[in-house]
Structure formats: C-alpha cells, structure tokens
Design an enzyme around this catalytic site. Structure first.
Site, PDB file in Angstrom:
ATOM      1  N   HIS A  12      31.956  37.288  37.958  1.00  0.00           N
ATOM      2  CA  HIS A  12      32.438  38.233  38.570  1.00  0.00           C
ATOM      3  C   HIS A  12      34.208  38.562  38.458  1.00  0.00           C
ATOM      4  O   HIS A  12      34.579  37.221  38.049  1.00  0.00           O
ATOM      5  CB  HIS A  12      31.932  38.291  40.413  1.00  0.00           C
ATOM      6  N   ARG A  16      41.820  41.628  45.390  1.00  0.00           N
ATOM      7  CA  ARG A  16      42.197  42.070  46.169  1.00  0.00           C
ATOM      8  C   ARG A  16      42.018  43.289  47.189  1.00  0.00           C
ATOM      9  O   ARG A  16      43.082  44.606  45.903  1.00  0.00           O
ATOM     10  CB  ARG A  16      43.450  41.570  47.566  1.00  0.00           C
ATOM     11  N   GLU A  72      33.842  41.276  42.984  1.00  0.00           N
ATOM     12  CA  GLU A  72      34.373  40.869  44.726  1.00  0.00           C
ATOM     13  C   GLU A  72      35.152  41.154  45.172  1.00  0.00           C
ATOM     14  O   GLU A  72      37.067  41.294  44.437  1.00  0.00           O
ATOM     15  CB  GLU A  72      34.467  39.195  44.874  1.00  0.00           C
ATOM     16  N   ASN A  76      41.987  41.060  53.193  1.00  0.00           N
ATOM     17  CA  ASN A  76      42.152  39.740  53.945  1.00  0.00           C
ATOM     18  C   ASN A  76      42.629  41.037  55.584  1.00  0.00           C
ATOM     19  O   ASN A  76      43.265  42.347  55.897  1.00  0.00           O
ATOM     20  CB  ASN A  76      43.923  39.502  54.108  1.00  0.00           C
ATOM     21  N   HIS A 100      42.228  46.286  34.140  1.00  0.00           N
ATOM     22  CA  HIS A 100      40.757  47.063  34.489  1.00  0.00           C
ATOM     23  C   HIS A 100      39.471  46.651  34.348  1.00  0.00           C
ATOM     24  O   HIS A 100      39.350  45.396  33.776  1.00  0.00           O
ATOM     25  CB  HIS A 100      40.781  48.382  33.402  1.00  0.00           C
ATOM     26  N   HIS A 171      32.862  45.293  31.304  1.00  0.00           N
ATOM     27  CA  HIS A 171      34.139  44.618  31.517  1.00  0.00           C
ATOM     28  C   HIS A 171      35.057  44.680  32.663  1.00  0.00           C
ATOM     29  O   HIS A 171      35.528  45.232  33.120  1.00  0.00           O
ATOM     30  CB  HIS A 171      34.279  44.655  30.113  1.00  0.00           C
ATOM     31  N   GLU A 237      37.270  41.196  28.431  1.00  0.00           N
ATOM     32  CA  GLU A 237      38.389  42.218  27.074  1.00  0.00           C
ATOM     33  C   GLU A 237      40.094  41.204  27.524  1.00  0.00           C
ATOM     34  O   GLU A 237      40.443  41.799  27.815  1.00  0.00           O
ATOM     35  CB  GLU A 237      39.006  43.675  27.280  1.00  0.00           C
ATOM     36  N   HIS A 264      40.977  36.670  40.500  1.00  0.00           N
ATOM     37  CA  HIS A 264      40.580  36.260  39.887  1.00  0.00           C
ATOM     38  C   HIS A 264      39.496  36.626  38.834  1.00  0.00           C
ATOM     39  O   HIS A 264      38.915  36.800  39.360  1.00  0.00           O
ATOM     40  CB  HIS A 264      40.354  34.370  40.195  1.00  0.00           C
ATOM     41  N   GLU A 310      38.129  31.116  38.066  1.00  0.00           N
ATOM     42  CA  GLU A 310      36.737  30.024  39.606  1.00  0.00           C
ATOM     43  C   GLU A 310      35.182  29.749  38.538  1.00  0.00           C
ATOM     44  O   GLU A 310      35.024  30.177  37.119  1.00  0.00           O
ATOM     45  CB  GLU A 310      36.027  30.905  40.467  1.00  0.00           C
TER      46      GLU A 310
END
Length: 324
Positions: A12, A16, A72, A76, A100, A171, A237, A264, A310
């Site tokens: 993934h 945010r 993802e 917050n 992107h 991508h 990419e 990430h 991650e």
C-alpha cells in the site's frame, strides 16, 4: 531464517486525509472498496485501506496483507472540523516529493467523463496539453490521481461505457534525486525488478517503473504501446529530473516532515524477522526497527531520499507473532 524477495508485495501507499467520509466516497467512486479499517481511538487516528476487490480484481478476497495496490487513508481526529487544515500533496514547491497514485481503466474517455459528471475536479483533463492519453483527477485533499487506459485511446474513442470492476491501482509515483542510487536500492535491497523505463530527454526527465514479479512471474507488458504496464497493479514509479543528483543541497520532501501529506509506501514480506535481518545485513537506514517502540509488528526503512518504507508480515505466507 530465510526470506525470498520474489514473494514480497508492494502492499500500500499511505496518504493523510482531512475528512475520511469525503475521501472514502471519492475512492469508492473510482471503484475501490474499503478492505480494512483500523480504529485507534486512544491515539486519535483511524486508518482506511482502500482497494479493488471485485471478482475480476487480482487480489480479490485476499487478506489485506496479501494484496498489492492498496491506498491507506490516515485520518487524525478533528482535522475535518479545522478550517485551516490542509495536506501537502507533494506537487508544489518547495515541498515536492510524492507525486501521485495512478489507476488504469478500461475506457479512459468514459472513465474521465464519469468522474467529471460526479463533480470532481481535474489537474489535467485528457484534452489538456499534448499528452492525450493520460488525465489527472484531484481527490478531496488535492492529491493527484493519474488515470491511464488499459487500451489505446484510439480504440476506446466514442465508447461511452466504463466498468469500474476492471480498474486497477496501477502505481505510486515519487520523485528521486539520484536515479542510480534509487534504482540500486529498490532492486538490490527491496528486491524489486525494473519493468519499464521511459526516457524523456527533450523534457529532461526519466521514469522508472518497478515492482515484484511474484514467484511464478507476472507479464510485465501489454499490447498498449503508450502504457505497456497498464495491466499491472502495485508498481512504483520513480521520477528523476536530470541534474538533481549533482546538486549537493537538493532534496525532496518526504511527506512526514512538516507540512505533512504522503506518509509511506509499504511492502509485505514472507518472514518479517528474516526480512528485517536481511535489511540489517545490507546496512539500511532505519526509521524504526521491529524492536523500537511499542509496535513490534512493523518496521520502517528509509530509502535514499528519506521516504519511509513500512515492512509488514504477509499473513498468508506465515503465521506470525507480528499480526497487525
């Protein structure tokens, strides 16, 4: 302990978001489904994992850790009620870095019309500029989502229907300072393969598309000459602008320093302990080792541009103490 990079998946990409309701609605309009939601009320944030899950999707029905091409969304608490809150999309100076995400669609003309009819704005429509085979739609936070066709544009001209069940999360693009260092890192350390290089010497930039082949190998190209990797999902990419590697002071914004936006990318691995031991032996720079902090189920490696990667356990490949 042993680990096989051919089993790794580009699981993934995290961004945010200000208002999860609006963001989930947007990505659902692109044909995605909420694969998983993680509520962290004590820490005051929630995670929404969006991905393609129709019967024709490559990862249909899989455990979330055994997929590629998820997005993802990290929310917050309270940002949706803060009129001054906005993310850094990674596409404006001086905070360029993340570029992107990209979806590939069956019929790009009809897909773009459907998005426009829903009231969403475009950074670039198909008819804008010289490149008539790609478009960029803006999500509710202003992140760019590239739209490419799985079929050549001339073959879908005049076709008015589009089926979101055929869409793929193709991508994620990040800008890199030194193409040699980044390619070496993603190939030799992360175990990815270079599937496609697009050289644009007249415009002073190159694009490199990397991904995991899988144990049995997945065809890397299609008959689509403009976007020959459009049938894939979960590619990375890398965009290299000529000359940045020669500027000692030049650096890209990783999205985690202020102002924040992109967080990430994430890979899932066959054996988390063995994979992290391998990374340690290769001398990676760590943001977080497995043993750091309270979360013992994830690690974060830093790439040459300080982007966070991650690392999680693919739960389909091993029963692990590191479940997340």
């Amino acid at each position: 302990m042993s680990t096989d990079t051919k089993t790794y998946k580009f699981n993934h990409s995290m961004i945010r978001v200000k208002d999860p309701k609006e963001s989930v609605k947007f990505y659902e309009h692109l044909g995605m489904k909420m694969i998983r939601k993680v509520e962290q009320s004590e820490a005051k944030f929630d995670l929404y994992f969006m991905g393609y899950d129709s019967s024709g999707a490559i990862s249909s029905g899989n455990h979330f850790s055994n997929r590629e091409g998820l997005i993802e969304l990290t929310h917050n608490y309270g940002t949706e009620d803060d009129p001054n809150y906005k993310v850094s999309t990674g596409n404006a100076d001086p905070y360029k870095g993340f570029g992107h995400t990209c979806i590939s669609v069956d019929n790009i003309q009809a897909a773009c019309q459907r998005i426009e009819d829903a009231g969403y704005k475009f950074q670039k429509k198909l008819s804008d500029g010289r490149m008539r085979s790609i478009a960029f739609v803006l999500d509710p936070d202003g992140y760019w989502v590239e739209v490419i066709g799985q079929n050549p544009v001339e073959k879908t001209e005049g076709v008015t229907t589009t089926d979101t069940k055929t869409y793929k999360m193709n991508h994620t693009m990040i800008r890199i300072k030194d193409h040699e260092k980044s390619l070496k890192f993603y190939k030799e350390v992360m175990g990815m393969e270079l599937f496609r290089t697009s050289e644009n010497a007249s415009a002073n930039f190159n694009l490199y598309f990397l991904g995991y082949p899988g144990k049995d190998g997945i065809p890397t190209t299609s008959a689509n000459g403009v976007n020959p990797t459009a049938e894939r999902e979960g590619l990375l990419e890398l965009t290299w602008n000529y000359g940045t590697e020669k500027d000692a002071d030049f650096k890209y914004h990783n999205g985690n320093d202020e102002p924040q936006g992109f967080g990430h990318i994430c890979i899932s691995v066959d054996d988390l302990d063995a994979a992290c031991k391998r990374f340690e032996d290769l001398g990676v720079n760590w943001k977080k080792r497995l043993t750091d902090g309270r979360m013992k189920s994830v690690a974060f490696v830093l790439d040459p541009d300080n982007y966070w990667i991650e690392v999680i356990q693919n739960e389909n490949l091993k029963e692990s103490q590191h479940k997340i």
